[in-house]
Design an enzyme around this catalytic site. Structure first.
Site, PDB file in Angstrom:
ATOM      1  N   LYS A 159       0.861  -1.180   0.000  1.00 55.55           N
ATOM      2  CA  LYS A 159       0.000   0.000   0.000  1.00 55.55           C
ATOM      3  C   LYS A 159       0.897   1.229   0.000  1.00 55.55           C
ATOM      4  O   LYS A 159       1.832   1.336   0.799  1.00 55.55           O
ATOM      5  CB  LYS A 159      -0.909   0.021   1.234  1.00 55.55           C
ATOM      6  CG  LYS A 159      -1.924   1.165   1.242  1.00 55.55           C
ATOM      7  CD  LYS A 159      -2.949   1.001   0.144  1.00 55.55           C
ATOM      8  CE  LYS A 159      -3.958   2.142   0.098  1.00 55.55           C
ATOM      9  NZ  LYS A 159      -4.989   2.043   1.129  1.00 55.55           N
ATOM     10  N   SER A 229      -2.178  -1.366  -3.722  1.00 56.62           N
ATOM     11  CA  SER A 229      -3.243  -0.383  -3.558  1.00 56.62           C
ATOM     12  C   SER A 229      -2.620   0.975  -3.279  1.00 56.62           C
ATOM     13  O   SER A 229      -1.554   1.065  -2.660  1.00 56.62           O
ATOM     14  CB  SER A 229      -4.176  -0.769  -2.407  1.00 56.62           C
ATOM     15  OG  SER A 229      -4.816  -2.004  -2.651  1.00 56.62           O
TER      16      SER A 229
END
Length: 365
Positions: A159, A229
């Site tokens: 992330k 992400s």
């Protein structure tokens, strides 16, 4: 090393009651929590506030038990959220703990490593600089997990930051140039750079293949085990690497597969079998009960067709294609696992080949 895994439901982005109950019962030691991966019912876009809100609520809960301020909890625990629970997807969080208890018997069991990169400058988002920084971070996580063979790595969750109006303004003030001026448009570049970082660290691509013009463009370069992400709530890249190691004493095992398209039920079954779940056809209730968590990516077909049939994911002006894809993939997975609390995130830039998507599953041994 013993890795524990718990999945908790969430009634809303601030609901931490199920983890609170596990802590109160003594099932989870808050001092051993090292990571959380979850889904919130936000929109999954650059302005999705539910991710930061959920992080804050879990940090406050854990901090209360450990006697630490919220900021300190954020330094010791990795929080990875994906917004968007379209269709049957259910908001939830998977909690990971790590302890030194248990005896490793030499069989391959769940292991994990964590590492955090330095801060990524706005002008580095989606660039070769981010690729190289993520690769270095993945290598540190691999060493921490005590995994010697890259073939035993089954899931690398990364992330990292996307561009926001504020970060773009910061770059402008310093005379730096960003890959795009569109915050939502920066997501493919950010996700792609992080995925190529994983591929570089694991030897799936070579460093001489990584140039500025391939990121989010040349999808022939990819990793088969990463899920990346991007969000506006952080400025560094958090890497959670999962695999199996003979040094682990965990009660779980992880495996992975590849979804050839959004309705690839066989790909779901292959991931479960890779993790060691034995079944014929579709898991029965008892077998499905051993499936702890599933992590997958979702993508619209680049041709606008699935198995010869046209769909409107890429041409729908009302609903973003990622939301279509998450709903479709989530339903297919849930029909096999019998549990809609699945981590499905959108955007597969450099994560498996064009039109494909990675899937990983953790199963109780």
């Amino acid at each position: 090393m013993k890795i524990g895994v718990w999945k908790v439901a969430m009634a809303n982005p601030s609901d931490v009651s199920e983890l609170a109950g596990l802590i109160d019962k003594g099932a989870v030691n808050p001092a051993e929590i090292v990571a959380l991966i979850g889904k919130t019912e936000g929109n999954g876009g650059a302005n999705d506030f539910t991710r930061g809100y959920a992080t804050l609520c879990y940090q406050l809960l854990i901090g209360r038990h450990l006697g630490l301020p919220q900021e300190e909890v954020g330094k010791r625990i990795a929080f990875v959220w994906s917004g968007g629970t379209e269709g049957v997807l259910s908001p939830h969080a998977t909690i990971f703990t790590r302890s030194s208890e248990g005896f490793a018997d030499g069989t391959l069991r769940l292991a994990m490593g964590m590492a955090i990169s330095r801060k990524i400058a706005p002008e580095e988002v989606g660039t070769v600089a981010q690729v190289k920084e993520v690769a270095a971070t993945v290598r540190r996580a691999l060493a921490e997990a005590a995994i010697a063979d890259g073939a035993d790595v089954h899931y690398v969750q990364v992330k990292g930051p996307l561009l926001t109006p504020a970060s773009i303004s910061d770059a402008d003030a310093r005379g730096a140039v960003t890959v795009t001026r569109d915050p939502n448009g920066s997501k493919p570049y950010a996700r792609g750079a992080m995925a190529l970082g994983v591929a570089l660290a694991l030897g799936e691509v070579s460093e001489d293949q990584i140039t500025a013009d391939v990121i989010a463009r040349d999808m022939a370069l990819f990793t088969s085990v990463a899920s990346t992400s991007a969000g506006g709530e952080l400025s560094d890249c958090e890497v959670l690497l999962f695999g199996n190691s003979p040094s682990s004493a965990s009660d779980f095992r992880i495996g992975h597969g590849i979804l050839k398209d959004a309705i690839d039920a066989d790909g779901v079954r292959a991931a479960l079998q890779s993790a060691g779940l034995v079944f014929e056809g579709t898991p029965n209730a008892e077998q499905a009960g051993r499936i702890v968590s599933v992590f997958a990516k979702a993508e619209a077909s680049p041709t606008g067709r699935i198995r010869g049939r046209r769909n409107t994911m890429l041409s729908d002006a009302d609903i973003n294609y990622e939301r279509h894809a998450r709903a479709a993939v989530g339903a297919v997975i849930a029909s096999i696992t019998l549990d809609p609390a699945i981590f499905v995130s959108g955007g597969t830039e450099h994560q498996c080949g064009p039109g494909e998507a990675p899937i990983a599953a953790i199963v109780r041994i």
